[in-house]
Scaffold this motif. Structure first.
Motif, mmCIF file in Angstrom:
data_model
loop_
_atom_site.group_PDB
_atom_site.id
_atom_site.type_symbol
_atom_site.label_atom_id
_atom_site.label_comp_id
_atom_site.label_asym_id
_atom_site.label_seq_id
_atom_site.Cartn_x
_atom_site.Cartn_y
_atom_site.Cartn_z
ATOM 1 N N PHE A 1 0.868 -1.169 0.000
ATOM 2 C CA PHE A 1 0.000 0.000 0.000
ATOM 3 C C PHE A 1 0.908 1.222 0.000
ATOM 4 C CE2 PHE A 1 -2.716 -3.232 1.871
ATOM 5 C CZ PHE A 1 -3.913 -3.012 1.212
ATOM 6 N N THR A 2 0.729 2.086 -0.983
ATOM 7 C CA THR A 2 1.592 3.252 -1.099
ATOM 8 C C THR A 2 0.812 4.410 -1.714
ATOM 9 O OG1 THR A 2 3.775 4.019 -1.815
ATOM 10 C CG2 THR A 2 2.540 2.643 -3.365
ATOM 11 N N ALA A 3 1.464 5.552 -1.817
ATOM 12 C CA ALA A 3 0.893 6.738 -2.454
ATOM 13 C C ALA A 3 2.044 7.615 -2.915
ATOM 14 C CB ALA A 3 0.001 7.499 -1.470
ATOM 15 N N ALA A 4 1.730 8.566 -3.758
ATOM 16 C CA ALA A 4 2.772 9.453 -4.289
ATOM 17 C C ALA A 4 3.492 10.207 -3.179
ATOM 18 C CB ALA A 4 2.159 10.426 -5.288
ATOM 19 N N PRO B 1 4.396 3.938 3.279
ATOM 20 C CA PRO B 1 4.034 2.648 2.706
ATOM 21 C C PRO B 1 3.962 1.576 3.786
ATOM 22 C CG PRO B 1 6.359 3.015 2.373
ATOM 23 C CD PRO B 1 5.822 4.241 3.058
ATOM 24 N N GLU B 2 3.154 0.563 3.518
ATOM 25 C CA GLU B 2 3.081 -0.598 4.407
ATOM 26 C C GLU B 2 2.809 -1.836 3.560
ATOM 27 O OE1 GLU B 2 0.832 -2.179 8.418
ATOM 28 O OE2 GLU B 2 1.002 -0.035 8.060
ATOM 29 N N VAL B 3 3.369 -2.949 3.998
ATOM 30 C CA VAL B 3 3.221 -4.218 3.292
ATOM 31 C C VAL B 3 2.298 -5.125 4.092
ATOM 32 C CG1 VAL B 3 4.451 -6.329 2.633
ATOM 33 C CG2 VAL B 3 5.466 -4.096 2.155
ATOM 34 N N CYS B 4 1.386 -5.777 3.387
ATOM 35 C CA CYS B 4 0.526 -6.798 3.987
ATOM 36 C C CYS B 4 0.697 -8.080 3.196
ATOM 37 C CB CYS B 4 -0.942 -6.372 3.941
ATOM 38 S SG CYS B 4 -1.320 -4.949 4.965
ATOM 39 N N TYR B 5 0.688 -9.191 3.916
ATOM 40 C CA TYR B 5 0.738 -10.505 3.283
ATOM 41 C C TYR B 5 -0.641 -11.128 3.441
ATOM 42 C CZ TYR B 5 5.738 -9.900 3.216
ATOM 43 O OH TYR B 5 6.998 -9.415 2.975
ATOM 44 N N ALA B 6 -1.158 -11.691 2.348
ATOM 45 C CA ALA B 6 -2.500 -12.269 2.397
ATOM 46 C C ALA B 6 -2.665 -13.360 1.359
ATOM 47 C CB ALA B 6 -3.539 -11.178 2.153
ATOM 48 N N ASN B 7 -3.582 -14.258 1.649
ATOM 49 C CA ASN B 7 -4.083 -15.199 0.667
ATOM 50 C C ASN B 7 -5.458 -14.676 0.278
ATOM 51 O OD1 ASN B 7 -1.965 -17.159 0.612
ATOM 52 N ND2 ASN B 7 -2.646 -17.860 2.621
ATOM 53 N N ALA B 8 -5.879 -14.970 -0.928
ATOM 54 C CA ALA B 8 -7.179 -14.482 -1.379
ATOM 55 C C ALA B 8 -7.804 -15.474 -2.340
ATOM 56 C CB ALA B 8 -7.023 -13.124 -2.053
ATOM 57 N N LEU C 1 3.660 -10.127 -6.181
ATOM 58 C CA LEU C 1 3.741 -8.717 -5.806
ATOM 59 C C LEU C 1 2.533 -7.941 -6.332
ATOM 60 C CD1 LEU C 1 7.508 -8.213 -6.682
ATOM 61 C CD2 LEU C 1 6.525 -8.569 -4.408
ATOM 62 N N LEU C 2 1.872 -7.219 -5.443
ATOM 63 C CA LEU C 2 0.722 -6.385 -5.793
ATOM 64 C C LEU C 2 0.936 -5.002 -5.201
ATOM 65 C CD1 LEU C 2 -2.182 -5.921 -6.875
ATOM 66 C CD2 LEU C 2 -3.012 -6.897 -4.707
ATOM 67 N N LYS C 3 1.005 -4.000 -6.065
ATOM 68 C CA LYS C 3 1.206 -2.626 -5.604
ATOM 69 C C LYS C 3 -0.100 -1.862 -5.778
ATOM 70 C CE LYS C 3 4.998 0.078 -6.246
ATOM 71 N NZ LYS C 3 6.007 0.837 -7.006
ATOM 72 N N LEU C 4 -0.610 -1.341 -4.664
ATOM 73 C CA LEU C 4 -1.818 -0.540 -4.686
ATOM 74 C C LEU C 4 -1.454 0.890 -4.326
ATOM 75 C CD1 LEU C 4 -4.321 -3.003 -2.972
ATOM 76 C CD2 LEU C 4 -3.844 -2.697 -5.410
ATOM 77 N N ALA D 1 -4.030 8.369 -10.263
ATOM 78 C CA ALA D 1 -5.143 9.010 -10.970
ATOM 79 C C ALA D 1 -5.585 8.212 -12.186
ATOM 80 C CB ALA D 1 -4.741 10.423 -11.387
ATOM 81 N N ALA D 2 -4.789 7.245 -12.613
ATOM 82 C CA ALA D 2 -5.090 6.475 -13.823
ATOM 83 C C ALA D 2 -6.090 5.350 -13.582
ATOM 84 C CB ALA D 2 -3.801 5.904 -14.416
ATOM 85 N N ILE D 3 -6.372 5.007 -12.320
ATOM 86 C CA ILE D 3 -7.309 3.909 -12.065
ATOM 87 C C ILE D 3 -8.721 4.449 -11.876
ATOM 88 C CG2 ILE D 3 -5.539 2.405 -11.107
ATOM 89 C CD1 ILE D 3 -6.619 3.026 -8.318
ATOM 90 N N SER D 4 -9.678 3.578 -12.078
ATOM 91 C CA SER D 4 -11.092 3.983 -11.974
ATOM 92 C C SER D 4 -11.452 4.298 -10.525
ATOM 93 C CB SER D 4 -11.998 2.878 -12.498
ATOM 94 O OG SER D 4 -11.976 1.770 -11.610
ATOM 95 N N ASN D 5 -12.548 5.020 -10.354
ATOM 96 C CA ASN D 5 -13.009 5.339 -9.007
ATOM 97 C C ASN D 5 -13.406 4.079 -8.243
ATOM 98 O OD1 ASN D 5 -12.596 8.093 -9.220
ATOM 99 N ND2 ASN D 5 -14.650 8.494 -9.990
#
Length: 149
Positions: free
Chosen positions: A46-49, A106-113, A75-78, A83-87
């Motif tokens: 999880f991150t931001a500019a 930033p913070e990292v989370c580990y998960a199964n889904a 790896l999944l970066k959110l 601004a390029a992703i939908s609302n």
């Protein structure tokens, strides 16, 4: 002769530089599908500019992390400021951030889904906030989360 050496050097540097690029997914559904296919948990960044880049520089841009991540996680970066992703996607990312209890970026989370009947279910394995202990400590802490004994 010198020109040929320079051209060869240029291609080698380009090739080696590209070999150290990690493939971060940005679409949750795609990442979940790959995670389930390969039977690897998600590492969700999880991150931001406006988030500090220390974690990127000290951990994610290292060869040690690249080797470890290829074997152990998807790896999944959110980026919550993208601004390029939908609302809808932005709202989904924020809900996931809040559900996982992420406060500081930033913070990292580990998960199964898993996705069943159109619904996504997450199993949070653990969270790893940034610390300046370097890549070796990050990997050791990650292994404790992924392989509890």
């Amino acid at each position: 002769m010198t020109q040929k050496l320079l051209i060869l050097l240029f291609f080698l540097v380009t090739f080696l530089g590209k070999s150290q690029n990690l493939e971060w997914k940005t679409n949750i559904t795609d990442a979940i599908n790959i995670s389930n296919e390969e039977r690897k948990p998600l590492l969700i960044l999880f991150t931001a500019a406006t988030a500090p880049e220390s974690l990127e520089k000290e951990v994610f841009r290292t060869l040690d992390f690249e080797k470890w991540s290829r074997k152990n996680v998807i790896l999944l970066k959110l980026d919550l400021s993208d601004a390029a992703i939908s609302n809808d996607a932005k709202e989904q990312n924020i809900k996931l951030k809040n559900a996982f209890g992420v406060v500081d970026l930033p913070e990292v989370c580990y998960a199964n889904a898993a996705i069943r009947k159109g619904k996504t279910a997450f199993d949070l394995l653990g969270r790893l906030p940034y610390s300046s202990n370097g890549v070796k400590a990050f990997i050791a802490d990650s292994n404790l989360i992924l392989n509890p004994e």
